[in-house]
Design an enzyme around this catalytic site. Structure first.
Site, PDB file in Angstrom:
ATOM      1  N   ASN A   9      26.532  50.905  73.005  1.00  0.00           N
ATOM      2  CA  ASN A   9      27.092  50.777  72.312  1.00  0.00           C
ATOM      3  C   ASN A   9      28.550  50.749  73.010  1.00  0.00           C
ATOM      4  OD1 ASN A   9      29.339  49.669  70.790  1.00  0.00           O
ATOM      5  ND2 ASN A   9      28.660  50.536  68.456  1.00  0.00           N
ATOM      6  N   HIS A  97      28.456  47.876  62.570  1.00  0.00           N
ATOM      7  CA  HIS A  97      29.209  49.241  62.048  1.00  0.00           C
ATOM      8  C   HIS A  97      30.496  49.652  62.083  1.00  0.00           C
ATOM      9  CE1 HIS A  97      30.763  52.311  64.660  1.00  0.00           C
ATOM     10  NE2 HIS A  97      29.628  52.424  65.147  1.00  0.00           N
ATOM     11  N   GLU A  99      32.411  51.384  62.157  1.00  0.00           N
ATOM     12  CA  GLU A  99      33.688  51.346  62.212  1.00  0.00           C
ATOM     13  C   GLU A  99      34.324  50.483  61.160  1.00  0.00           C
ATOM     14  OE1 GLU A  99      32.868  52.322  66.355  1.00  0.00           O
ATOM     15  OE2 GLU A  99      32.977  54.230  65.989  1.00  0.00           O
TER      16      GLU A  99
HETATM   17  P1  PGA Z   1      29.015  58.650  68.935  1.00  0.00           P
HETATM   18  O1  PGA Z   1      28.914  56.161  68.554  1.00  0.00           O
HETATM   19  O2  PGA Z   1      27.039  58.507  69.624  1.00  0.00           O
HETATM   20  O3  PGA Z   1      29.791  58.173  69.467  1.00  0.00           O
HETATM   21  O4  PGA Z   1      28.825  59.756  68.097  1.00  0.00           O
HETATM   22  C1  PGA Z   1      27.482  56.092  67.826  1.00  0.00           C
HETATM   23  C2  PGA Z   1      27.543  54.553  67.654  1.00  0.00           C
HETATM   24  O5  PGA Z   1      29.566  54.365  66.980  1.00  0.00           O
HETATM   25  O6  PGA Z   1      26.764  53.575  66.897  1.00  0.00           O
END
Ligand code: PGA
Length: 256
Positions: A9, A97, A99
Site C-alpha cells: 500500500n 483502510h 486511515e
Molecule cells: P505500515 O502500513 O506498514 O506503514 O505500518 C500498513 C498499512 O497501512 O497498510
C-alpha cells in the site's frame, strides 16, 4: 491450501517517475515466484494506476487501488468507480483502510457499499479491519473486529465473499514501528476465521485469505507468516523500498 498474498500500500507517496520505477523493480525482483508461489499486488495512488498497470502488464504482479466510490457513475465530484479501476487495469481494491476510517471518517456502512460495489464491478476487495489502542486496552479488540467484518460484509452471500481478502491491521501498529507480536496477530486471525466460519461455513472460512498489516518489515515478516492463520501481509512503509518489499515477498512465499 491458501496461496500467500502480499500487497504493498503505497498510500499518498511516489510520483509519476518513481511509481513506475518501483513497480518495475518489484516485478523483476519477484518474477520467479509471483503468480504461482505467491500473489503480489501494489496499490499506487489513483493518478499513477494506469502507468503502473502498463509497466506491470507483462508481469504477474497485480495492481490494486487504495479506495473506490460505490456509485457506478454520475455527479460525484472527485470520486472513482469500480468500473474505472477495472478499466485502467486494477484487480484489487483496498476498502476501509484505517486511515480512511479514522482520518477521512468512513463508516462501516459506507465501507460495506464499497466492498459490494467492488465485487459487482469485478474487483477483489481487501477489507481492512483493526482496533485502536484504546479498544485493545479495554478488551474490545474482538468486538470491534467482528463489527467491522459483519457490517463490512453485510448483505453479501458466500459466493461474493469468496472474492474478499481480510486484512487485520491493528491501528496502533500502522506506521508506528510497533508491530503486533506474531501471537497477537494469530489470536485475532484465528478469531476472524472462526467468525467467517459462523457466517459462511467452514469451507469458505478455510479459503478466505487473512493478511496482517502494521509495521511489517523484512525482520518480522517470516515470524508473522509462520502463524497458522497468516496468509499474507499488507505492507505500507516497507513497500516503498524495493529491497525491503522483495525480502518480505520472498519470506511470505516460503509458506506457499
Ligand atoms: P505500515 O502500513 O506498514 O506503514 O505500518 C500498513 C498499512 O497501512 O497498510
Amino acid at each position: 491450501m491458501r496461496k500467500p498474498f502480499v500487497a504493498g500500500n503505497w498510500k499518498m507517496n511516489t510520483n509519476s517517475y518513481s511509481a513506475v520505477a518501483l513497480a518495475k523493480d518489484v516485478a523483476s525482483g519477484c518474477s520467479d515466484i509471483a503468480g504461482h508461489k505467491i500473489d503480489v499486488a501494489v496499490c499506487p495512488p489513483f493518478v499513477y494506476l494506469q502507468a503502473v498497470a502498463k509497466a506491470l502488464s507483462a508481469s504477474s504482479v497485480a495492481v490494486g487501488a487504495q479506495d473506490l466510490y460505490f456509485q457506478q457513475e454520475g455527479a460525484f465530484t472527485g470520486e472513482i468507480s469500480a468500473s474505472m479501476l477495472k478499466d485502467v487495469g486494477c484487480a484489487y481494491v483496498l476498502c476501509g483502510h484505517s486511515e480512511r476510517r479514522h482520518i477521512i471518517g468512513e463508516s462501516d456502512e459506507l465501507i460495506n457499499k464499497k466492498v459490494t460495489a467492488a465485487i459487482s464491478g469485478g474487483l477483489l476487495p481487501i477489507l481492512c479491519v483493526g482496533e485502536k489502542i484504546s479498544e485493545r486496552e479495554t478488551g474490545q479488540t474482538e468486538q470491534v473486529v467482528a463489527r467491522q467484518i459483519e457490517e463490512g460484509l453485510a448483505g453479501l452471500g458466500a459466493e461474493k465473499v469468496s472474492a474478499v481478502t481480510i486484512a487485520y491491521e491493528p491501528v496502533w501498529a500502522i506506521g508506528t514501528g510497533k508491530t503486533a507480536t506474531a501471537q497477537q496477530a494469530q489470536q485475532v486471525h484465528s478469531f476472524i476465521r472462526k467468525l467467517l466460519s459462523q457466517m459462511y461455513g467452514e469451507k469458505l472460512a478455510q479459503e478466505i485469505r487473512i493478511q496482517y498489516g502494521g509495521s511489517v518489515r523484512p525482520d518480522n515478516a517470516a515470524e508473522l507468516m509462520r502463524q497458522e492463520d497468516a496468509d499474507g501481509l499488507l505492507v505500507g512503509g516497507a513497500s516503498l523500498k524495493k529491497d525491503a518489499f522483495l525480502a518480505i515477498i520472498q519470506q511470505a512465499a516460503e509458506k506457499g
